[in-house]
Scaffold this motif. Sequence first.
Motif, PDB file in Angstrom:
ATOM      1  N   LEU A 158      16.866   7.772 -17.573  1.00 25.40           N
ATOM      2  CA  LEU A 158      15.758   8.595 -17.264  1.00 25.40           C
ATOM      3  C   LEU A 158      14.706   7.733 -17.117  1.00 25.40           C
ATOM      4  CD1 LEU A 158      15.102  11.294 -16.142  1.00 25.40           C
ATOM      5  CD2 LEU A 158      14.670  12.180 -18.902  1.00 25.40           C
ATOM      6  N   SER A 159      14.620   7.044 -18.375  1.00 22.30           N
ATOM      7  CA  SER A 159      13.517   6.016 -18.357  1.00 22.30           C
ATOM      8  C   SER A 159      13.184   5.127 -17.002  1.00 22.30           C
ATOM      9  CB  SER A 159      13.354   5.344 -19.679  1.00 22.30           C
ATOM     10  OG  SER A 159      12.197   4.231 -19.896  1.00 22.30           O
ATOM     11  N   GLY A 160      14.197   4.728 -16.830  1.00 24.61           N
ATOM     12  CA  GLY A 160      14.464   3.729 -15.499  1.00 24.61           C
ATOM     13  C   GLY A 160      13.813   4.417 -14.214  1.00 24.61           C
ATOM     14  N   GLU A 161      14.373   5.708 -14.296  1.00 21.13           N
ATOM     15  CA  GLU A 161      13.956   6.625 -12.960  1.00 21.13           C
ATOM     16  C   GLU A 161      12.627   6.968 -13.012  1.00 21.13           C
ATOM     17  OE1 GLU A 161      16.515  10.107 -12.950  1.00 21.13           O
ATOM     18  OE2 GLU A 161      18.141   9.094 -13.245  1.00 21.13           O
ATOM     19  N   LEU A 162      12.096   6.897 -14.239  1.00 17.34           N
ATOM     20  CA  LEU A 162      10.545   7.550 -14.376  1.00 17.34           C
ATOM     21  C   LEU A 162       9.758   6.326 -14.037  1.00 17.34           C
ATOM     22  CD1 LEU A 162       9.853   9.977 -15.575  1.00 17.34           C
ATOM     23  CD2 LEU A 162       9.103   8.990 -17.669  1.00 17.34           C
ATOM     24  N   SER A 163      10.304   5.099 -14.316  1.00 16.40           N
ATOM     25  CA  SER A 163       9.623   3.771 -14.023  1.00 16.40           C
ATOM     26  C   SER A 163       9.459   3.682 -12.362  1.00 16.40           C
ATOM     27  CB  SER A 163      10.172   2.594 -14.742  1.00 16.40           C
ATOM     28  OG  SER A 163      10.045   2.731 -16.080  1.00 16.40           O
ATOM     29  N   THR A 164      10.633   3.717 -12.041  1.00 13.72           N
ATOM     30  CA  THR A 164      11.078   3.683 -10.517  1.00 13.72           C
ATOM     31  C   THR A 164       9.888   4.508  -9.836  1.00 13.72           C
ATOM     32  OG1 THR A 164      13.241   3.156 -11.146  1.00 13.72           O
ATOM     33  CG2 THR A 164      12.507   3.613  -8.564  1.00 13.72           C
ATOM     34  N   LEU A 165       9.862   5.794 -10.334  1.00 15.62           N
ATOM     35  CA  LEU A 165       9.068   6.769  -9.804  1.00 15.62           C
ATOM     36  C   LEU A 165       7.671   6.641  -9.851  1.00 15.62           C
ATOM     37  CD1 LEU A 165       8.789   9.869  -8.382  1.00 15.62           C
ATOM     38  CD2 LEU A 165       8.923  10.637 -10.389  1.00 15.62           C
ATOM     39  N   SER A 166       7.462   6.088 -11.055  1.00 18.42           N
ATOM     40  CA  SER A 166       5.951   5.831 -11.255  1.00 18.42           C
ATOM     41  C   SER A 166       5.307   4.904 -10.243  1.00 18.42           C
ATOM     42  CB  SER A 166       5.753   5.283 -12.772  1.00 18.42           C
ATOM     43  OG  SER A 166       4.488   4.759 -13.044  1.00 18.42           O
ATOM     44  N   THR A 167       6.215   3.638 -10.202  1.00 19.85           N
ATOM     45  CA  THR A 167       5.982   2.686  -8.980  1.00 19.85           C
ATOM     46  C   THR A 167       6.015   3.016  -7.631  1.00 19.85           C
ATOM     47  OG1 THR A 167       7.281   1.191 -10.559  1.00 19.85           O
ATOM     48  CG2 THR A 167       6.691   0.149  -8.484  1.00 19.85           C
ATOM     49  N   GLN A 168       6.882   4.004  -7.239  1.00 20.56           N
ATOM     50  CA  GLN A 168       6.990   4.523  -6.076  1.00 20.56           C
ATOM     51  C   GLN A 168       5.562   5.553  -5.793  1.00 20.56           C
ATOM     52  OE1 GLN A 168      10.655   6.645  -5.314  1.00 20.56           O
ATOM     53  NE2 GLN A 168       9.513   8.181  -4.188  1.00 20.56           N
ATOM     54  N   MET A 169       5.320   6.129  -6.838  1.00 22.79           N
ATOM     55  CA  MET A 169       4.039   6.997  -6.722  1.00 22.79           C
ATOM     56  C   MET A 169       2.903   6.375  -6.440  1.00 22.79           C
ATOM     57  SD  MET A 169       3.088  10.040  -9.498  1.00 22.79           S
ATOM     58  CE  MET A 169       4.357  11.219  -9.260  1.00 22.79           C
ATOM     59  N   SER A 170       2.674   5.201  -7.260  1.00 20.49           N
ATOM     60  CA  SER A 170       1.323   4.289  -7.054  1.00 20.49           C
ATOM     61  C   SER A 170       1.485   3.724  -5.684  1.00 20.49           C
ATOM     62  CB  SER A 170       1.575   3.178  -8.091  1.00 20.49           C
ATOM     63  OG  SER A 170       1.537   3.500  -9.415  1.00 20.49           O
ATOM     64  N   GLU A 171       2.630   3.063  -5.248  1.00 21.78           N
ATOM     65  CA  GLU A 171       2.671   2.532  -4.091  1.00 21.78           C
ATOM     66  C   GLU A 171       2.529   3.584  -2.944  1.00 21.78           C
ATOM     67  OE1 GLU A 171       6.531   0.810  -3.597  1.00 21.78           O
ATOM     68  OE2 GLU A 171       5.998  -0.974  -4.942  1.00 21.78           O
ATOM     69  N   GLN A 173       0.640   6.324  -3.196  1.00 16.82           N
ATOM     70  CA  GLN A 173      -0.810   6.574  -3.242  1.00 16.82           C
ATOM     71  C   GLN A 173      -1.477   5.689  -2.771  1.00 16.82           C
ATOM     72  OE1 GLN A 173      -2.543   6.799  -7.080  1.00 16.82           O
ATOM     73  NE2 GLN A 173      -3.690   8.558  -6.727  1.00 16.82           N
ATOM     74  N   SER A 174      -0.985   4.670  -2.909  1.00 17.10           N
ATOM     75  CA  SER A 174      -1.978   3.329  -2.321  1.00 17.10           C
ATOM     76  C   SER A 174      -1.645   3.297  -0.765  1.00 17.10           C
ATOM     77  CB  SER A 174      -1.565   1.863  -2.882  1.00 17.10           C
ATOM     78  OG  SER A 174      -1.977   1.006  -2.236  1.00 17.10           O
ATOM     79  N   LEU A 175      -0.598   3.586  -0.172  1.00 15.38           N
ATOM     80  CA  LEU A 175      -0.324   3.455   1.136  1.00 15.38           C
ATOM     81  C   LEU A 175      -1.106   4.771   2.016  1.00 15.38           C
ATOM     82  CD1 LEU A 175       3.537   2.845   1.418  1.00 15.38           C
ATOM     83  CD2 LEU A 175       1.625   1.483   2.317  1.00 15.38           C
ATOM     84  N   LEU A 176      -1.125   5.783   1.050  1.00 13.94           N
ATOM     85  CA  LEU A 176      -1.604   6.933   1.488  1.00 13.94           C
ATOM     86  C   LEU A 176      -3.404   6.793   1.703  1.00 13.94           C
ATOM     87  CD1 LEU A 176      -0.802   9.665   2.808  1.00 13.94           C
ATOM     88  CD2 LEU A 176      -1.062  10.589   0.456  1.00 13.94           C
ATOM     89  N   VAL A 177      -3.733   6.042   0.549  1.00 15.45           N
ATOM     90  CA  VAL A 177      -5.314   5.905   0.567  1.00 15.45           C
ATOM     91  C   VAL A 177      -5.728   4.798   1.598  1.00 15.45           C
ATOM     92  CG1 VAL A 177      -7.016   4.696  -0.892  1.00 15.45           C
ATOM     93  CG2 VAL A 177      -5.548   6.265  -1.895  1.00 15.45           C
ATOM     94  N   ASP A 178      -4.717   3.744   1.932  1.00 16.09           N
ATOM     95  CA  ASP A 178      -4.849   2.934   2.715  1.00 16.09           C
ATOM     96  C   ASP A 178      -5.172   3.565   4.373  1.00 16.09           C
ATOM     97  OD1 ASP A 178      -5.251   0.788   1.092  1.00 16.09           O
ATOM     98  OD2 ASP A 178      -3.084   0.081   1.501  1.00 16.09           O
ATOM     99  N   SER A 179      -4.127   4.368   4.381  1.00 13.15           N
ATOM    100  CA  SER A 179      -4.021   5.336   5.671  1.00 13.15           C
ATOM    101  C   SER A 179      -5.249   6.205   5.921  1.00 13.15           C
ATOM    102  CB  SER A 179      -2.746   6.162   5.737  1.00 13.15           C
ATOM    103  OG  SER A 179      -1.741   5.440   5.959  1.00 13.15           O
ATOM    104  N   ILE A 180      -5.564   6.810   4.690  1.00  4.84           N
ATOM    105  CA  ILE A 180      -6.822   7.541   4.773  1.00  4.84           C
ATOM    106  C   ILE A 180      -8.131   6.781   5.180  1.00  4.84           C
ATOM    107  CG2 ILE A 180      -8.497   8.827   3.677  1.00  4.84           C
ATOM    108  CD1 ILE A 180      -5.874  10.485   3.884  1.00  4.84           C
ATOM    109  N   ASN A 181      -8.181   5.481   4.471  1.00  2.00           N
ATOM    110  CA  ASN A 181      -9.301   4.654   4.905  1.00  2.00           C
ATOM    111  C   ASN A 181      -9.163   4.267   6.397  1.00  2.00           C
ATOM    112  OD1 ASN A 181     -10.368   4.513   2.319  1.00  2.00           O
ATOM    113  ND2 ASN A 181      -9.155   3.015   1.718  1.00  2.00           N
ATOM    114  N   GLU A 182      -8.001   4.042   6.776  1.00  2.00           N
ATOM    115  CA  GLU A 182      -7.813   3.716   8.129  1.00  2.00           C
ATOM    116  C   GLU A 182      -8.437   4.848   8.992  1.00  2.00           C
ATOM    117  OE1 GLU A 182      -4.038   2.322   9.027  1.00  2.00           O
ATOM    118  OE2 GLU A 182      -4.057   0.709   7.611  1.00  2.00           O
TER     119      GLU A 182
END
Lengths: 435, 150
Positions: A158-171, A173-182
């Motif tokens: 579960l910890s691994g899944e959580l880490s994966t989700l955390s990374t995925q979530m940040s990525e 979010q970053s992609l979405l922010v980039d898109s919003i900036n665009e």
Amino acid sequence: MKLRRTLLGIVLAFSTAGIIATNTDAEAYQELYEQQDQQEIHIKEVLASEFISEEDQDLLNQGLDRIEEAEQTETRRSLRLLMEEEKKQLSQVQQRVVSKEAEVAKSELTQLIEKFETLEKKSQEPYIVAEDSLQIESLKSELKSLTSVQKVLPIRTLSGELSTLSTQMSENQSLLVDSINELKELNKESAQLFNKEYLLASDKEALKNAEEENAQYFEDADDFELVKSRKSDSQQLIRQLKTKQEKTEKDFQENKSQTNELVKTTNSLISEGDLTSEEKDKLSEVIQTLSNALEMTDYEPGDLAKNYTILQTNYNEFMSNSNQRIAAAKEKAEAEAKEKAEREKEEAAAQQAAQKSSNSSSSSSSTSSNTSSSTSTPSPSLSGEWYQAPSGYKFLKVESGKTYGQVKNKNNFKLITEAEASNYTPGHGNGYAKQ
Amino acid sequence: MNEYQSILSLYQKHKRYEVKIILFSCALLVLTSVFVALNLFRISPFILYLIAMGITLYFALRIRVESKNYGKLERFLKENDPEVLKNKELVFFIDYQLDHSFEQESKGLFKGLDDKNGRNNFEKKVSEIKDHYEDLVANTSIEQNIETSS
């Protein structure tokens, strides 16, 4: 013979019994070895555990070494005793390992809960993708089911899944922010385009609407695909309108002044020329289309050039028609004037003859003046689009002082005799005039 | 006890020879198997059986009553005087007499079986022993009769 048979019988009996007993003995040992192999597998599993202490590792390894040495030297009974002893040790070590694992599991579960809470807080931030938020809920239920778990494996999974989700979530979010900036950049680009000339009102409205739709995502967004689609639409619209604006601008720059001039000239042709009502309507219709295009009320890129050409063609054609009609009317008027003059002349001659008797010298001067006034300039002939100057005449461009043999628009030129033309210089050929 | 009686008792021993060997072999096999089954120390069971076999072979040779030329004698009788073979007691008697009465001479007698003279000589000796046997049997039966009547 008898003795030999007896001895052979003894040898055979003991050899057979020896072979059978040796095989049975080997099988019995083999069975023990297999049991030990199984036990060794369990022991190695426990040895591989991260929760085993060094003392326990030494204990089990020593036991294994002892049995390995004993396998070739000790009797089955001794081997069994050693294996039993090893089994007891294994059981005790396993208990200690389980207890240690439970302790570690508890500690890791606490860390996992903290990690989850951090991630849950992060999921409340703007620009977190909805799918990731949903996964948080799913992981939350999984986490609840782990509260009494004694094993570390599900916790680590579960910890691994959580880490994966955390990374995925940040990525994400970053992609979405980039898109919003665009999107924000696109809105800036859209505003710049909006302020440019030669953009239709409908296009401006479309730009405005797109900007507003883009702005909806500036505060918060949770669907990457929607934003991506919006970005793509907006980009496409801006690209399309930019191209359209550039084409329009080019069209206006190339054609606006000459269109205005042509419209003016055409209007004067309509008002002053000799045109049929059908021709006037046709010209007026094209002028109206051009006026609309110039005001950009009903315009598509290239309309100005296209309608300018149409109007130019119509103008040339109708101008020629008008000139011909005027020339014909003029000739007719001249003929009538000539006829009238001849008639008057005849009448005057008759009067003169009548008066001759009384005064024979009084009418000679007036006759000569009438003759001189009847002379007139011949009209140019039309050959295709070109007006050909009559023989003995040249067209003069008054502004430049250049003379030409053929012109497209004879109204822009003055017809002069060749004798007069010798005072000017002949002009080079161009799109409107040539020799 | 006269000579005949002593040889007769040896013959009785000879008759029990095979039974003794079988019983001894069986006893040793059982003993060895029990020892192997007990698994008291790590040794290949085959070695134990080899040892037991050695002991049995030694025992078989040790308790043998007839001479080592008994087989040759049987073969000779089978070829030359098959009637004698039917009387196992007589065959044993001849063997005993050849081994004990002639001692060194018996070796030469058996060696000379390959040639005709030797065989004749051997036949002669056997014939003498047979006569002697018949005398002994006759005397023994007379003695027994006297003992019975007295």
